[in-house]
Each structure stands twice: as C-alpha cells, then as structure tokens.
Design an enzyme around this catalytic site. Structure first.
Site, PDB file in Angstrom:
ATOM      1  N   ASP A 106       0.856  -1.176   0.000  1.00 51.56           N
ATOM      2  CA  ASP A 106       0.000   0.000   0.000  1.00 51.56           C
ATOM      3  C   ASP A 106       0.903   1.241   0.000  1.00 51.56           C
ATOM      4  O   ASP A 106       1.894   1.280   0.730  1.00 51.56           O
ATOM      5  CB  ASP A 106      -0.851  -0.038   1.275  1.00 51.56           C
ATOM      6  CG  ASP A 106      -1.984   0.950   1.217  1.00 51.56           C
ATOM      7  OD1 ASP A 106      -3.128   0.518   1.357  1.00 51.56           O
ATOM      8  OD2 ASP A 106      -1.712   2.159   1.022  1.00 51.56           O
ATOM      9  N   LYS A 170       1.227  13.335 -15.317  1.00 49.48           N
ATOM     10  CA  LYS A 170       0.227  14.391 -15.317  1.00 49.48           C
ATOM     11  C   LYS A 170      -1.076  13.805 -14.775  1.00 49.48           C
ATOM     12  O   LYS A 170      -1.224  12.598 -14.837  1.00 49.48           O
ATOM     13  CB  LYS A 170       0.161  14.936 -16.729  1.00 49.48           C
ATOM     14  CG  LYS A 170      -1.132  14.840 -17.456  1.00 49.48           C
ATOM     15  CD  LYS A 170      -1.128  15.517 -18.769  1.00 49.48           C
ATOM     16  CE  LYS A 170      -2.461  16.136 -19.010  1.00 49.48           C
ATOM     17  NZ  LYS A 170      -3.582  15.221 -19.133  1.00 49.48           N
ATOM     18  N   ASP A 199       5.347  15.465 -19.653  1.00 51.44           N
ATOM     19  CA  ASP A 199       4.259  15.810 -20.559  1.00 51.44           C
ATOM     20  C   ASP A 199       4.537  14.948 -21.781  1.00 51.44           C
ATOM     21  O   ASP A 199       5.491  15.207 -22.518  1.00 51.44           O
ATOM     22  CB  ASP A 199       4.294  17.296 -20.928  1.00 51.44           C
ATOM     23  CG  ASP A 199       3.135  17.646 -21.845  1.00 51.44           C
ATOM     24  OD1 ASP A 199       2.800  16.814 -22.705  1.00 51.44           O
ATOM     25  OD2 ASP A 199       2.564  18.729 -21.702  1.00 51.44           O
ATOM     26  N   HIS A 200       3.731  13.924 -21.988  1.00 54.53           N
ATOM     27  CA  HIS A 200       4.131  12.924 -22.985  1.00 54.53           C
ATOM     28  C   HIS A 200       4.181  13.504 -24.392  1.00 54.53           C
ATOM     29  O   HIS A 200       4.777  12.906 -25.283  1.00 54.53           O
ATOM     30  CB  HIS A 200       3.242  11.672 -22.904  1.00 54.53           C
ATOM     31  CG  HIS A 200       1.893  11.834 -23.521  1.00 54.53           C
ATOM     32  ND1 HIS A 200       0.853  12.442 -22.892  1.00 54.53           N
ATOM     33  CD2 HIS A 200       1.420  11.469 -24.733  1.00 54.53           C
ATOM     34  CE1 HIS A 200      -0.203  12.434 -23.673  1.00 54.53           C
ATOM     35  NE2 HIS A 200       0.106  11.859 -24.799  1.00 54.53           N
ATOM     36  N   HIS A 262      -0.256  20.077 -22.828  1.00 52.32           N
ATOM     37  CA  HIS A 262       0.073  19.663 -24.197  1.00 52.32           C
ATOM     38  C   HIS A 262       0.025  20.826 -25.206  1.00 52.32           C
ATOM     39  O   HIS A 262       0.933  21.015 -25.998  1.00 52.32           O
ATOM     40  CB  HIS A 262      -0.879  18.569 -24.674  1.00 52.32           C
ATOM     41  CG  HIS A 262      -0.927  17.371 -23.768  1.00 52.32           C
ATOM     42  ND1 HIS A 262       0.147  16.962 -23.022  1.00 52.32           N
ATOM     43  CD2 HIS A 262      -1.918  16.491 -23.498  1.00 52.32           C
ATOM     44  CE1 HIS A 262      -0.185  15.878 -22.342  1.00 52.32           C
ATOM     45  NE2 HIS A 262      -1.441  15.577 -22.612  1.00 52.32           N
TER      46      HIS A 262
HETATM   47  C1  BG6 Z   1      -3.752  12.890 -22.050  1.00 51.40           C
HETATM   48  C2  BG6 Z   1      -5.141  13.329 -21.726  1.00 51.40           C
HETATM   49  O1  BG6 Z   1      -2.813  13.632 -21.337  1.00 51.40           O
HETATM   50  O2  BG6 Z   1      -3.509  13.082 -23.441  1.00 51.40           O
HETATM   51  C3  BG6 Z   1      -6.139  12.534 -22.534  1.00 51.40           C
HETATM   52  O3  BG6 Z   1      -5.390  13.136 -20.333  1.00 51.40           O
HETATM   53  C4  BG6 Z   1      -5.828  12.643 -24.005  1.00 51.40           C
HETATM   54  O4  BG6 Z   1      -7.471  12.960 -22.276  1.00 51.40           O
HETATM   55  C5  BG6 Z   1      -4.364  12.313 -24.263  1.00 51.40           C
HETATM   56  O5  BG6 Z   1      -6.661  11.728 -24.684  1.00 51.40           O
HETATM   57  C6  BG6 Z   1      -3.993  12.611 -25.693  1.00 51.40           C
HETATM   58  O6  BG6 Z   1      -2.728  12.074 -25.962  1.00 51.40           O
HETATM   59  P1  BG6 Z   1      -2.353  11.595 -27.405  1.00 51.40           P
HETATM   60  O7  BG6 Z   1      -0.923  11.192 -27.299  1.00 51.40           O
HETATM   61  O8  BG6 Z   1      -3.274  10.482 -27.767  1.00 51.40           O
HETATM   62  O9  BG6 Z   1      -2.564  12.792 -28.282  1.00 51.40           O
END
Ligand code: BG6
Length: 511
Positions: A106, A170, A199-200, A262
């Site tokens: 946990d 995030k 931030d992917h 993003h």
């Molecule tokens: C995420 C959001 O950070 O990014 C999602 O929480 C969104 O809601 C996603 O769908 C979009 O990522 P990508 O890489 O599919 O454009």
C-alpha cells in the site's frame, strides 16, 4: 514530394545504453503501465538501450508476485497496440521479462518503503548497482505522499555513484495554487534536478522535430515572425470520448486536461526563440518565456476569446456515440467542457499582432494533432485579371497520426487563362524514415535514465501554464450556462468557427 535524401535509421547507431537502474513503477497494475510504459521499455530493450543491469520493480497494493506481474505485462504487450499487430521480438522481451519484479504494498504503508529499501539494498549487494528511478504512475493525490515516504525511508538520497530520480505523471495540479503546492511538497524532499515532470507530448518525435525544422534549416527562421505570418492554428482533435475515465474527466474537462500542458508545449515549440544551445535549461528557459509572454486574460477577455463545447450524441468513425452526459461516471447535468477553443496573443517583439488559435476536443470527426502556420498573402497586383487571387501559403506540421510536414502554395493551373491552383509538397515521416512504432515514452524514459531533463517540465514551466488559464477557470467557475453542444463526430461547436470568422479566418477543416 519525392525523397531526395536516403533514409536514415530511426535511432542513430552508437547511442549508448542507459546506466544500470532499478525502475520502480508505483501504480504497476494500472492502465498506463500496461498500455504505454511496457511497450516503451520493450522498445528500449529491443534497441539495445537498456543495460544488462536494468530491472523493473512494480509496486502496487494489488496482490501479485514476480511471475504474475511478468505475465500481466507480457499479455499487455502481446495483445495491445502496434507491437501486437507487428509481432513481438521474443528474444528482446525475454531479456526484459527476466528482470521484472513485483512488490505488493500500500502506498500509505511505511512497510512498503521498507520492502523497497530492502530490495534496493539486496540489489546493490548482488550487482553493485544502486541507481533508482521512481515512476509515479498513480492518481495525483498520491504524488506528494509517495515522494515524502520515499524521502523518509532515505530512498531519495543520492551519492556520487547512485542517482535517485522521480518521474511525475500528469495531471500536475488542477490549477495554479495546487500546482504550486505540489511543487513545494516535491521540492521539500527532492531537488529540481531529481524531479522529472512528464508531458508525454514532448516525447513525440514530431514535437521534437519542430525545433529541428525551425532551427536546423536556414530558410524558415527569417520568415518566422509577425512580418510574414498572419496567424497560427494549433489543433488537437480526438475521436475518443471519455471512455472509462468519466470520473476523472468530469472533474477535469478539456481545458485542464489538454491546454496548460500539451497545447502550451506545442505553442512554446512553435513560438520560442532559438535557445543558446540544446542544454536543458537553455531550452526550457526559452519555452517558459513564450508562456510568460502570453497576454494575461481578464475574465471579460476570456468571455470573448475562449469558447467551450460538450459533445452530444452522434456518430464517430461510423459508430454511434452517446452524448457526454450519458457516458459512465459523468453527471447527467454535467457542465464539463469536452471541447475548448481560444485565441491568444503573445506579447513579444516576434509575435506582436499575430493571433494564435488553439482548439482541442473529444468525440470529433478525426484524430489529428497539427499546427498550421498561415503566411501573409502575396500582393494580388499581378493577378488583377486572373480568374482567382492567390491564397495564403500554409505550412502544416502534422504531429499525429500522419506525422509529417506539408507546404501549400499556389501554382498555375495548365491552360490559356491565368488560374491559380493550390498544390502541396508533402513530407511523411513514416515513408521517409521507416521508423518503428513508438509510444513517445521511450525518449522520455531514456532521457530520465541518462539524466537529461530537456524534455521534462521545470516547476516554473508548469506554473506558467496554470497561470495563463486561471482567469478562464475563474470565469467558467461562475457560469451557470452549459457549454454549447456539438454532435459527436463533427468538427466541434459553431462558436469555435465564429471565433475565427470574426477575425476573417477559418479553421483547417478536420474532414
Ligand atoms: C492525455 C489526456 O494527457 O492526453 C487525454 O489526459 C488525451 O485525455 C491524451 O486523450 C492525448 O494524448 P495523445 O498522445 O493520444 O494525443
């Protein structure tokens, strides 16, 4: 456009493997781990970028063991996403799988961290390696408590021979105050250099390519300013609805979910000045300056230049889609926006007077993330007697799914009369580079393992993003009217079109 240069490999030969490390995933049983982290780690393994001393340690309260966890991750890899379709390199997967471990625990229980410390100690005794990355793939309420517990257990203490790093997913806060609070709590137990805020979008090749495109070519930068650019559009359109994330999304909405993170990353990349070098702080400082230069909105401004929508029932990609309010875990009278569009001004020398239009939404007609740069029109003097006038040049940077860059320009339509047609030069990443599918997390994980924070957000980057949207949040917090409805599968609500039409522009159509 015909490729004139021979294809280059996706990864330059000779990229060294990252140092040995225990990669601890908190939230090991969650969706992110199976869907994105596992394929990303497998890709790194396949490319030879993980050291033989690399191991994954999953931590979660769900009862499991090493064998069970390996099986879960293996099943995810073999059934989800692009890898499942293309087939798995079993040798690479086997090497990674042999180094997967699991700790049931946990997050709130100190004994979890004692178990973790014991694992890391034993690992050090056996292999000499003591580096660790703690990946917080958990609900945001756990970020600060896990970091504090790691610190209390001494697990964030670094030495000359061992690094300890935290990767934070995030959403990083829900507004400026909560982001500041989270930053303060993390910085109380770790240094800025140890914290990697993801931030992917920054892991996407095409997002990174914006810098290469702008600063690695001599011909674009001289015209990349208010003298030549009329306006900029940034679109992140999604076909997905809220799916099983209703509980999270209904309390979040499109603005918080996509804009300060993003979309502002894309805005920064496209509008930043050239950094002095690719040094992490040089790049992040230039990006932060863009967000700081975004003109602050008053609530009155926000009411004029920000619009919102919510999807109604419709058809997306040929399939019926229920209205947002009918989605699971969404309030039947929800006023949460699933679409937002806005006009921003960047108050600096380069961009003064150039409008930046941003839009993002769910359940739209297509999935497409792109940046469109509209250049000023050529003077029409020469074409007074032509059948039609020149249209503005348009440069479109496609971030996904059809990654590439296209340039639209005028050409004479063959024939006796002077008729102008629109033609496009088109560069497609997939055609040219023949790259293997990636999730975007590969680059980010590799960079964290090698200690390069360039593609991660600094505390001030995050706070600047929240600062810019806080007036919108305030304005919307006081509204009693619902967002405008748009049919699922459309281009969004009419108010978004009106926002641009008022300035004499139109969005690039989604379909
Ligand atoms: C995420 C959001 O950070 O990014 C999602 O929480 C969104 O809601 C996603 O769908 C979009 O990522 P990508 O890489 O599919 O454009």
């Amino acid at each position: 456009m015909a490729a004139m240069i021979s294809p280059s490999p996706a990864k330059p030969a000779g990229t060294p493997a990252a140092p040995p490390c225990t990669f601890v995933i908190f939230g090991a049983s969650g969706d992110l781990t199976g869907r994105l982290l596992t394929p990303a780690l497998y890709h790194l393994q396949r490319e030879g970028l993980l050291d033989a001393g690399f191991e994954i340690l999953g931590v979660d309260r769900v009862e499991n063991n090493d064998e069970g966890f390996r099986k879960t991750l293996g099943e995810a890899l073999h059934t989800l996403g692009a890898d499942a379709e293309r087939g798995i390199d079993e040798a690479a997967w086997g090497q990674l799988a042999a180094n997967i471990h699991y700790l049931t625990g946990d997050f709130a229980d100190p004994s979890t961290y004692q178990g973790l410390a014991a694992h890391l100690d034993q690992r050090q005794r056996a292999t000499g390696a003591s580096n660790a990355v703690f990946y917080l793939a958990v609900a945001p309420r756990f970020f600060a408590p896990i970091a504090a517990a790691l610190s209390t257990a001494g697990l964030l203490d670094e030495s000359d021979t061992a690094f300890r790093r935290l990767i934070v997913e995030k959403p990083f806060g829900t507004d400026l105050a909560s982001a500041q609070d989270l930053n303060a709590k993390l910085l109380a137990v770790a240094t800025e250099k140890q914290i990697y805020r993801i931030d992917h979008y920054l892991g996407k090749e095409t997002v990174q390519n914006i810098m290469a495109f702008r600063f690695g070519n001599g011909m674009f930068e001289p015209i990349w300013n208010r003298d030549h650019i009329e306006c900029v559009q940034i679109t992140a359109a999604e076909t997905v609805g809220v799916e099983r994330r209703g509980r999270f999304y209904d309390g979040t909405g499109a603005l918080r979910d996509m804009v300060p993170n993003h979309l502002f990353q894309l805005l920064s990349m496209v509008a930043m000045e050239a950094p002095n070098s690719f040094d992490a702080d040089a790049v992040r400082t230039e990006k932060a300056k863009v967000v700081e230069a975004v003109r602050d909105l008053t609530p009155e401004d926000a009411a004029k230049v920000v619009v919102r929508g919510q999807y109604d029932a419709g058809t997306v990609l040929g399939k019926p889609r229920a209205a947002y309010r009918q989605e699971p875990d969404v309030a039947p009278d929800s006023r949460t926006e699933t679409f937002v569009a806005m006009k921003l001004a960047i108050d600096n020398w380069r961009w003064s007077g150039v409008p930046f239009y941003l839009r993002t939404g769910k359940s739209l007609a297509v999935r497409r993330t792109e940046i469109a740069i509209q250049f000023k029109k050529a003077p029409a003097v020469l074409f007074r007697d032509a059948v039609n006038a020149p249209m503005p040049n348009l440069l479109v940077i496609s971030i996904q799914p059809d990654e590439g860059i296209s340039l639209r320009f005028a050409a004479k339509v063959p024939g006796r009369e002077m008729r102008l047609g629109q033609v496009e030069m088109d560069f497609r990443y997939a055609e040219h580079f023949k790259a293997e599918p990636q999730t975007g997390y590969e680059t980010l994980i590799y960079d964290c393992l090698t200690g390069d924070p360039t593609l991660f957000q600094r505390a001030d980057n995050i706070e600047a993003g929240w600062f810019e949207v806080q007036q919108i949040q305030r304005l919307w917090g006081g509204l009693t009217t619902p967002p405008d409805l748009y049919p699922a599968g459309s281009d969004g609500p009419a108010c978004a079109d009106e926002l641009l039409a008022r300035d004499g522009y139109a969005w690039l159509p989604l379909t």
